[in-house]
Design an enzyme around this catalytic site. Sequence first.
Site, PDB file in Angstrom:
ATOM      1  N   TYR A 161      -2.499  32.997  16.242  1.00  0.00           N
ATOM      2  CA  TYR A 161      -1.767  31.991  15.472  1.00  0.00           C
ATOM      3  C   TYR A 161      -2.498  31.618  14.188  1.00  0.00           C
ATOM      4  O   TYR A 161      -1.899  31.445  13.138  1.00  0.00           O
ATOM      5  CB  TYR A 161      -1.549  30.748  16.339  1.00  0.00           C
ATOM      6  CG  TYR A 161      -0.913  29.591  15.615  1.00  0.00           C
ATOM      7  CD1 TYR A 161       0.404  29.668  15.167  1.00  0.00           C
ATOM      8  CD2 TYR A 161      -1.629  28.419  15.380  1.00  0.00           C
ATOM      9  CE1 TYR A 161       0.994  28.606  14.508  1.00  0.00           C
ATOM     10  CE2 TYR A 161      -1.044  27.354  14.714  1.00  0.00           C
ATOM     11  CZ  TYR A 161       0.259  27.457  14.279  1.00  0.00           C
ATOM     12  OH  TYR A 161       0.838  26.408  13.611  1.00  0.00           O
ATOM     13  N   GLN A 213      12.911  20.702  16.479  1.00  0.00           N
ATOM     14  CA  GLN A 213      12.404  21.886  15.794  1.00  0.00           C
ATOM     15  C   GLN A 213      12.855  23.111  16.576  1.00  0.00           C
ATOM     16  O   GLN A 213      12.803  23.132  17.810  1.00  0.00           O
ATOM     17  CB  GLN A 213      10.875  21.859  15.713  1.00  0.00           C
ATOM     18  CG  GLN A 213      10.280  23.007  14.910  1.00  0.00           C
ATOM     19  CD  GLN A 213       8.769  23.074  15.059  1.00  0.00           C
ATOM     20  OE1 GLN A 213       8.252  23.525  16.077  1.00  0.00           O
ATOM     21  NE2 GLN A 213       8.054  22.604  14.041  1.00  0.00           N
ATOM     22  N   LYS A 219      12.270  27.217  16.975  1.00  0.00           N
ATOM     23  CA  LYS A 219      11.470  28.388  16.645  1.00  0.00           C
ATOM     24  C   LYS A 219      12.390  29.595  16.411  1.00  0.00           C
ATOM     25  O   LYS A 219      13.292  29.867  17.203  1.00  0.00           O
ATOM     26  CB  LYS A 219      10.491  28.705  17.777  1.00  0.00           C
ATOM     27  CG  LYS A 219       9.501  27.586  18.076  1.00  0.00           C
ATOM     28  CD  LYS A 219       8.559  27.344  16.922  1.00  0.00           C
ATOM     29  CE  LYS A 219       7.492  26.318  17.295  1.00  0.00           C
ATOM     30  NZ  LYS A 219       6.586  26.024  16.166  1.00  0.00           N
ATOM     31  N   ASP A 279      11.658  26.609  12.212  1.00  0.00           N
ATOM     32  CA  ASP A 279      10.267  27.032  12.021  1.00  0.00           C
ATOM     33  C   ASP A 279      10.096  28.499  12.398  1.00  0.00           C
ATOM     34  O   ASP A 279      10.191  28.865  13.572  1.00  0.00           O
ATOM     35  CB  ASP A 279       9.352  26.154  12.876  1.00  0.00           C
ATOM     36  CG  ASP A 279       7.875  26.442  12.643  1.00  0.00           C
ATOM     37  OD1 ASP A 279       7.553  27.214  11.725  1.00  0.00           O
ATOM     38  OD2 ASP A 279       7.044  25.882  13.386  1.00  0.00           O
ATOM     39  N   GLU A 292      10.556  25.549   7.791  1.00  0.00           N
ATOM     40  CA  GLU A 292       9.105  25.383   7.880  1.00  0.00           C
ATOM     41  C   GLU A 292       8.409  26.737   7.955  1.00  0.00           C
ATOM     42  O   GLU A 292       8.736  27.575   8.803  1.00  0.00           O
ATOM     43  CB  GLU A 292       8.753  24.541   9.107  1.00  0.00           C
ATOM     44  CG  GLU A 292       7.268  24.250   9.247  1.00  0.00           C
ATOM     45  CD  GLU A 292       6.973  23.266  10.353  1.00  0.00           C
ATOM     46  OE1 GLU A 292       5.918  23.403  10.988  1.00  0.00           O
ATOM     47  OE2 GLU A 292       7.805  22.361  10.590  1.00  0.00           O
ATOM     48  N   ASP A 310       3.209  24.789   6.731  1.00  0.00           N
ATOM     49  CA  ASP A 310       2.442  24.469   7.926  1.00  0.00           C
ATOM     50  C   ASP A 310       1.169  25.308   7.973  1.00  0.00           C
ATOM     51  O   ASP A 310       0.099  24.862   7.596  1.00  0.00           O
ATOM     52  CB  ASP A 310       3.306  24.705   9.174  1.00  0.00           C
ATOM     53  CG  ASP A 310       2.621  24.305  10.474  1.00  0.00           C
ATOM     54  OD1 ASP A 310       1.400  24.054  10.467  1.00  0.00           O
ATOM     55  OD2 ASP A 310       3.286  24.245  11.517  1.00  0.00           O
ATOM     56  N   LYS A 338      -1.564  20.085  11.063  1.00  0.00           N
ATOM     57  CA  LYS A 338      -2.284  20.234  12.323  1.00  0.00           C
ATOM     58  C   LYS A 338      -3.649  19.573  12.163  1.00  0.00           C
ATOM     59  O   LYS A 338      -4.435  19.956  11.296  1.00  0.00           O
ATOM     60  CB  LYS A 338      -2.428  21.703  12.706  1.00  0.00           C
ATOM     61  CG  LYS A 338      -1.101  22.438  12.880  1.00  0.00           C
ATOM     62  CD  LYS A 338      -0.311  21.883  14.057  1.00  0.00           C
ATOM     63  CE  LYS A 338       0.948  22.685  14.320  1.00  0.00           C
ATOM     64  NZ  LYS A 338       1.976  22.514  13.276  1.00  0.00           N
ATOM     65  N   ALA A 364      -1.667  22.156  17.349  1.00  0.00           N
ATOM     66  CA  ALA A 364      -1.004  23.333  17.879  1.00  0.00           C
ATOM     67  C   ALA A 364      -0.796  23.239  19.389  1.00  0.00           C
ATOM     68  O   ALA A 364       0.192  23.734  19.921  1.00  0.00           O
ATOM     69  CB  ALA A 364      -1.810  24.587  17.536  1.00  0.00           C
ATOM     70  N   TRP A 418       4.327  15.877  17.415  1.00  0.00           N
ATOM     71  CA  TRP A 418       4.554  16.769  18.557  1.00  0.00           C
ATOM     72  C   TRP A 418       3.304  16.757  19.430  1.00  0.00           C
ATOM     73  O   TRP A 418       2.182  16.850  18.920  1.00  0.00           O
ATOM     74  CB  TRP A 418       4.824  18.187  18.066  1.00  0.00           C
ATOM     75  CG  TRP A 418       5.107  19.173  19.161  1.00  0.00           C
ATOM     76  CD1 TRP A 418       6.322  19.516  19.660  1.00  0.00           C
ATOM     77  CD2 TRP A 418       4.147  19.965  19.883  1.00  0.00           C
ATOM     78  NE1 TRP A 418       6.194  20.459  20.649  1.00  0.00           N
ATOM     79  CE2 TRP A 418       4.862  20.748  20.811  1.00  0.00           C
ATOM     80  CE3 TRP A 418       2.755  20.070  19.848  1.00  0.00           C
ATOM     81  CZ2 TRP A 418       4.233  21.638  21.684  1.00  0.00           C
ATOM     82  CZ3 TRP A 418       2.121  20.957  20.714  1.00  0.00           C
ATOM     83  CH2 TRP A 418       2.858  21.727  21.620  1.00  0.00           C
TER      84      TRP A 418
END
Length: 367
Positions: A56, A161, A163, A193, A218, A241, A265, A294, A320
């Site tokens: 990531y 959100q 993905k 995102d 995003e 992000d 983050k 994350a 989140w």
Amino acid sequence: MKIASISVFQHDLRVKNGPYTMSYGEITALDTTLVKLVTDTGVTGWGETCPLGPLYAPAHADGARTALSALAPGLIGTDVLSGAVMHQMDGLLNGHAYAKAAIDIAVYDALGKSVQKPVTDLLGGALRKSVPSYYAIGIETPDTAARIAREKRREGYQRLQLKVGAHSPEVDIEIIHRVGQEIAGSGMRFAVDANRGWTTRDAIFVSQACRAIPMIIEQPCKTVSELIALRPQLAHPLYMDENSVDLDRVIQAAGAGFVDGFGFKLTRLGGLTPMSTARDICAARNLPHTVDDAWGGDLLAAACVHMGATVRADLFEGTWIAAPYIDGHYDAKSGPRIEDGHIAVPEGDGLGVTPDEGMFGAPVFAT
């Protein structure tokens, strides 16, 4: 008050009903790292960092613990003040902000306990007693994503959100439309995102095909240069992000105006100290943002909630936390929980969370 000892622990956070799927792969468990800092006055502070696997970001769990083993001996005897500790860490090790973040969070926890104040007070003061959260729907089929959106609308979430980026653009478009229909008229904000999973071509294609849906996009692509090229071609606001790697990049993006907001983050930036600066930069430029991490357990969640409580309401996109996706808490009583789409700011001094140290076993190392 000075740092007298530092202990570092390893703990596995299993994904509930996993795996959780993002554009780059599946997650079944996360390896988190916890820091226990004890001062010469006997006050204990806790911190945490939990990279989202090795792909990531340029951060991984073994790297965090290796960096902390290099930092810890040189921090003994340092005043427990965020600026002093951050300066000392930067003099001991270049980079590795995600590892330094665990120490920084522990410093705030210890400092808050020593002056009998919550971390929110050290960050400028809480503007609310609870913060809105948001739910992240993983890579799913159109039917499943629509069902989850209906559920989260009923549960009181103010932001959703989604993905994307692992399917074809055509499937992503179908899923976006299905989710958009489910939350239409609810007042829920909608973020799509891709976690860098699209090409610029795909991002433009999807945005234009979803022009009628109120949403933000995003981090669609990998690089800043792609985001700069994309911005005038999108039909939606653009948030950054994964490219928000440090304060210099945040200043660059905010000043140049090629993003409309951020997904921050906490550990990527280096902890509560740099995150408070990023918050103030966004306030100066009227840029909305989240305060997240994350992954991670109660300590990291509590740090994000404390910071989120200090952000201007009109700029705050929510926090989140991983709690709905993992089993159990470090602190069975005070571990942050989501209720009606909101997270109460933990009460008590410091982070307001007292982890059960017995859960973590023997420390990986201690100084």
